[in-house]
Design a protein around this motif. Structure first.
Motif, PDB file in Angstrom:
ATOM      1  N   GLY A   1       2.052  11.654   6.321  1.00 20.80           N
ATOM      2  CA  GLY A   1       3.100  11.512   7.320  1.00 20.80           C
ATOM      3  C   GLY A   1       4.462  11.983   6.837  1.00 20.80           C
ATOM      4  N   PRO A   2       5.515  11.590   7.542  1.00 18.18           N
ATOM      5  CA  PRO A   2       6.874  12.047   7.207  1.00 18.18           C
ATOM      6  C   PRO A   2       7.491  11.312   6.030  1.00 18.18           C
ATOM      7  CG  PRO A   2       6.946  10.606   9.114  1.00 18.18           C
ATOM      8  CD  PRO A   2       5.488  10.805   8.796  1.00 18.18           C
ATOM      9  N   GLY A   3       6.865  10.190   5.585  1.00 15.61           N
ATOM     10  CA  GLY A   3       7.447   9.419   4.490  1.00 15.61           C
ATOM     11  C   GLY A   3       8.545   8.498   4.980  1.00 15.61           C
ATOM     12  N   ILE A   4       9.211   7.847   4.044  1.00 18.69           N
ATOM     13  CA  ILE A   4      10.295   6.902   4.367  1.00 18.69           C
ATOM     14  C   ILE A   4      11.480   7.217   3.463  1.00 18.69           C
ATOM     15  CG2 ILE A   4      10.993   4.469   4.404  1.00 18.69           C
ATOM     16  CD1 ILE A   4       8.126   3.706   4.893  1.00 18.69           C
ATOM     17  N   SER A   5      12.657   7.230   4.035  1.00 20.61           N
ATOM     18  CA  SER A   5      13.853   7.521   3.245  1.00 20.61           C
ATOM     19  C   SER A   5      14.111   6.406   2.231  1.00 20.61           C
ATOM     20  CB  SER A   5      15.065   7.671   4.160  1.00 20.61           C
ATOM     21  OG  SER A   5      15.333   6.444   4.824  1.00 20.61           O
ATOM     22  N   THR A   6      14.831   6.765   1.174  1.00 18.20           N
ATOM     23  CA  THR A   6      15.124   5.795   0.109  1.00 18.20           C
ATOM     24  C   THR A   6      15.861   4.578   0.636  1.00 18.20           C
ATOM     25  OG1 THR A   6      15.258   7.615  -1.478  1.00 18.20           O
ATOM     26  CG2 THR A   6      16.191   5.509  -2.159  1.00 18.20           C
ATOM     27  N   ALA A   7      16.764   4.781   1.581  1.00 13.16           N
ATOM     28  CA  ALA A   7      17.571   3.667   2.116  1.00 13.16           C
ATOM     29  C   ALA A   7      16.718   2.678   2.903  1.00 13.16           C
ATOM     30  CB  ALA A   7      18.687   4.215   2.992  1.00 13.16           C
ATOM     31  N   ASP A   8      15.583   3.139   3.455  1.00  8.86           N
ATOM     32  CA  ASP A   8      14.769   2.269   4.312  1.00  8.86           C
ATOM     33  C   ASP A   8      13.571   1.662   3.586  1.00  8.86           C
ATOM     34  OD1 ASP A   8      16.347   2.691   6.570  1.00  8.86           O
ATOM     35  OD2 ASP A   8      15.270   4.518   7.120  1.00  8.86           O
TER      36      ASP A   8
ATOM     37  N   GLU B   1       4.344  16.561  -2.278  1.00  7.28           N
ATOM     38  CA  GLU B   1       3.701  17.454  -1.307  1.00  7.28           C
ATOM     39  C   GLU B   1       3.853  16.970   0.131  1.00  7.28           C
ATOM     40  OE1 GLU B   1       0.537  14.858  -3.316  1.00  7.28           O
ATOM     41  OE2 GLU B   1       2.413  15.897  -3.799  1.00  7.28           O
ATOM     42  N   GLY B   2       4.543  15.869   0.332  1.00  4.88           N
ATOM     43  CA  GLY B   2       4.750  15.327   1.671  1.00  4.88           C
ATOM     44  C   GLY B   2       3.914  14.090   1.919  1.00  4.88           C
ATOM     45  N   GLY B   3       4.452  13.159   2.645  1.00  2.00           N
ATOM     46  CA  GLY B   3       3.741  11.923   2.918  1.00  2.00           C
ATOM     47  C   GLY B   3       4.270  10.771   2.074  1.00  2.00           C
ATOM     48  N   LEU B   4       3.706   9.598   2.305  1.00  2.00           N
ATOM     49  CA  LEU B   4       4.146   8.365   1.629  1.00  2.00           C
ATOM     50  C   LEU B   4       3.052   7.869   0.691  1.00  2.00           C
ATOM     51  CD1 LEU B   4       6.371   6.102   1.535  1.00  2.00           C
ATOM     52  CD2 LEU B   4       4.991   4.895   3.251  1.00  2.00           C
ATOM     53  N   ARG B   5       3.468   7.378  -0.463  1.00  2.00           N
ATOM     54  CA  ARG B   5       2.538   6.760  -1.416  1.00  2.00           C
ATOM     55  C   ARG B   5       2.881   5.278  -1.519  1.00  2.00           C
ATOM     56  NH1 ARG B   5       3.417   9.640  -5.525  1.00  2.00           N
ATOM     57  NH2 ARG B   5       1.592  11.034  -5.387  1.00  2.00           N
ATOM     58  N   VAL B   6       1.919   4.423  -1.172  1.00  4.14           N
ATOM     59  CA  VAL B   6       2.068   2.979  -1.274  1.00  4.14           C
ATOM     60  C   VAL B   6       1.223   2.494  -2.452  1.00  4.14           C
ATOM     61  CG1 VAL B   6       1.785   0.756  -0.115  1.00  4.14           C
ATOM     62  CG2 VAL B   6       2.392   2.796   1.220  1.00  4.14           C
ATOM     63  N   THR B   7       1.851   1.845  -3.422  1.00  3.65           N
ATOM     64  CA  THR B   7       1.145   1.342  -4.609  1.00  3.65           C
ATOM     65  C   THR B   7       1.176  -0.167  -4.610  1.00  3.65           C
ATOM     66  OG1 THR B   7       1.811   3.309  -5.869  1.00  3.65           O
ATOM     67  CG2 THR B   7       0.985   1.423  -7.120  1.00  3.65           C
ATOM     68  N   VAL B   8      -0.021  -0.756  -4.560  1.00  2.00           N
ATOM     69  CA  VAL B   8      -0.153  -2.214  -4.616  1.00  2.00           C
ATOM     70  C   VAL B   8      -0.614  -2.603  -6.018  1.00  2.00           C
ATOM     71  CG1 VAL B   8      -1.276  -4.243  -3.645  1.00  2.00           C
ATOM     72  CG2 VAL B   8      -0.755  -2.282  -2.172  1.00  2.00           C
ATOM     73  N   VAL B   9       0.193  -3.377  -6.727  1.00  2.00           N
ATOM     74  CA  VAL B   9      -0.125  -3.790  -8.093  1.00  2.00           C
ATOM     75  C   VAL B   9      -0.546  -5.259  -8.068  1.00  2.00           C
ATOM     76  CG1 VAL B   9       0.707  -4.020 -10.458  1.00  2.00           C
ATOM     77  CG2 VAL B   9       1.544  -2.147  -9.006  1.00  2.00           C
ATOM     78  N   LEU B  10      -1.736  -5.533  -8.579  1.00  2.00           N
ATOM     79  CA  LEU B  10      -2.247  -6.911  -8.639  1.00  2.00           C
ATOM     80  C   LEU B  10      -2.384  -7.331 -10.092  1.00  2.00           C
ATOM     81  CD1 LEU B  10      -5.021  -6.817  -5.893  1.00  2.00           C
ATOM     82  CD2 LEU B  10      -2.762  -7.839  -5.709  1.00  2.00           C
TER      83      LEU B  10
END
Length: 456
Positions: free
Chosen positions: A387-394, A441-450
């Motif tokens: 997707g478009p990703g999320i800006s740093t401020a948000d 390369e575009g898009g959002l990366r969500v990392t869940v650390v357990l």
């Protein structure tokens, strides 16, 4: 610092052992000095008594037997001679020399002015070799502890050269055995006491971890020393107050959300009576959105109040089942194969968190890919979309409740803006965290650390 134990019982045992070794060392030193002084005193008294016996025999025996008496009385400890001149020229003025001269005068039966004694060397009191610096008979070679000359009643001088007293060993098997037994006893007591303190502290640490992860837990027993019991009592009180606060807050929010249903229903009925079709549609849409917010809030509170128990599950299987359910609803998701990763968690809550994250990624990122990376501190679940990703401020604001970055698109696709907030609350309740970053390369990366996991 590698030699210093990290555990409480180990450090306590080490400190007590050092204290025992130092105390025993000082005690042994003092005892050795006292025993050495006793040996010296006994040696001196023995020589003085022998000198008195020799003087009495010389007075009673004829002159031709004097040499035999002196030879028989002499040995390695003391050598007696009879001469017209004294062995030493000047008497010592030290306290010990004066004391020996006084005792000799009593044993010989002569006045103190007729006795001369050389001063004693301080080093000899501790069994160190010493060569007498004072004058002595040429026939008496070697080191002398002290030398004395006494003028007898017939005018002759009875000379005695006294050798050093027997050497007193500073260390012995008795001392070493005493030190060893004391060290073992102290170490055993330290380990037992350390474990008695460690057990409630470990239980407290484990309970604090479970409480921080939102797990249900019983009240800790108050055992151990007074300070430990006070700490555990304070923890139990904090736990009770925190649980009461959470229950009161959840109950209040649930009541508010429930009570909103009645006015929303009433407004919906009134909106149906509006003749203007466009206005009626907008009002009904707004009421539907309010109804969805109330329902989502109630669902979140019910989930939070359920207090699900923890158990060990296969993380890959859990995520794969969530992805399969979403795929059946038309979402484009793929889960990369990985080794079996075991985690201790609340499965229903964690499943909901991943469902929110995967659904959000597939809706706003077109398609998503999930992979599990095993790290030293625990597993990391990486979710990448296109997707478009999320800006740093948000990136932080997006986790706030009811925040939707794309209002128009969110209104079409549903949702009240609670998905990411619920997901992070659940993950943090397990002791983990969620990080967001845009891909190059575009898009959002969500990392869940357990935290902590096991790989069989």
């Amino acid at each position: 610092m590698r030699l210093v134990p990290s555990s409480l019982s180990g450090q306590l045992a080490l400190l007590l052992l050092l204290a025992v070794v130092v105390a025993q060392g000082v005690a042994i030193g003092l005892f050795t000095a006292e025993r050495s002084e006793a040996v010296h005193h006994a040696h001196r008294e023995n020589v003085i008594a022998r000198a008195g016996t020799v003087a009495r025999l010389l007075r009673e025996a004829p002159p031709e037997l004097h040499e035999a008496i002196l030879t028989a009385a002499s040995n390695d400890e003391a050598r007696f001679t009879l001469a017209p001149e004294p062995l030493i020229d000047a008497a010592g003025s030290g306290e010990r020399a004066v004391s020996i001269a006084r005792d000799l005068s009593v044993a010989l039966g002569v006045g103190e002015e007729r006795v001369k004694v050389t001063p004693l060397a301080f080093a000899l009191l501790f069994d160190l070799d010493h060569e007498d610096d004072h004058d002595h008979d040429e026939g008496h070679e070697g080191s002398h502890w002290f030398a004395a000359s006494a003028k007898l009643l017939d005018g002759q001088w009875l000379n005695v050269a006294v050798g050093p007293p027997p050497t007193v060993p500073a260390w012995g098997w008795t001392f070493l055995l005493s030190l060893l037994l004391s060290a073992l006893a102290v170490a055993a007591v330290a380990v037992l006491m350390g474990r008695r303190i460690q057990k409630p502290m470990r239980n407290l640490a484990a309970a604090a971890g479970r409480l921080g992860r939102g797990e249900e837990m019983d009240e800790l027993p108050e055992t151990g020393p007074l300070e430990i019991r006070s700490t555990v009592r304070a923890f139990n009180l904090m736990r009770d107050r925190l649980n009461r606060y959470m229950r009161d807050r959840a109950t209040m929010l649930a009541a508010i959300s429930h009570d909103l249903r009645t006015p929303i229903t009433s407004l919906r009925l009134q909106a149906e009576l509006v003749e203007d079709g466009e206005s009626r549609t907008r009002m009904l849409g707004t009421l539907e959105e309010m109804q969805q917010i109330a329902e989502d809030t109630l669902a979140f509170i019910r989930e939070d109040m359920r207090r699900e128990g923890t158990r060990t599950v296969d993380l890959h299987a859990l995520i794969d089942s969530v992805a399969a359910d979403l795929a059946d609803l038309g979402h484009e998701l793929s889960v990369l194969d990985t080794a079996r990763v075991l985690v201790t968690c609340r499965p229903v809550a964690l499943r909901r968190a991943f469902r929110n994250l995967l659904e959000n990624a597939s809706i706003h990122g077109v398609r998503a890919t999930v992979r599990i990376v095993q790290g030293e501190e625990g597993p990391s679940i990486v979710i990448e979309d296109e997707g478009p990703g999320i800006s740093t401020a948000d990136r932080e604001r997006v986790f706030e409740p009811f925040v939707r970055l794309d209002e128009s698109r969110s209104a079409e696709k549903g949702g009240a803006g609670l998905g990411l907030a619920i997901a992070r609350t659940i993950v943090r309740g397990h002791g983990g965290n969620i990080r967001l970053e845009n891909r190059v390369e575009g898009g959002l990366r969500v990392t869940v650390v357990l935290p902590g996991s096991g790989v069989p």
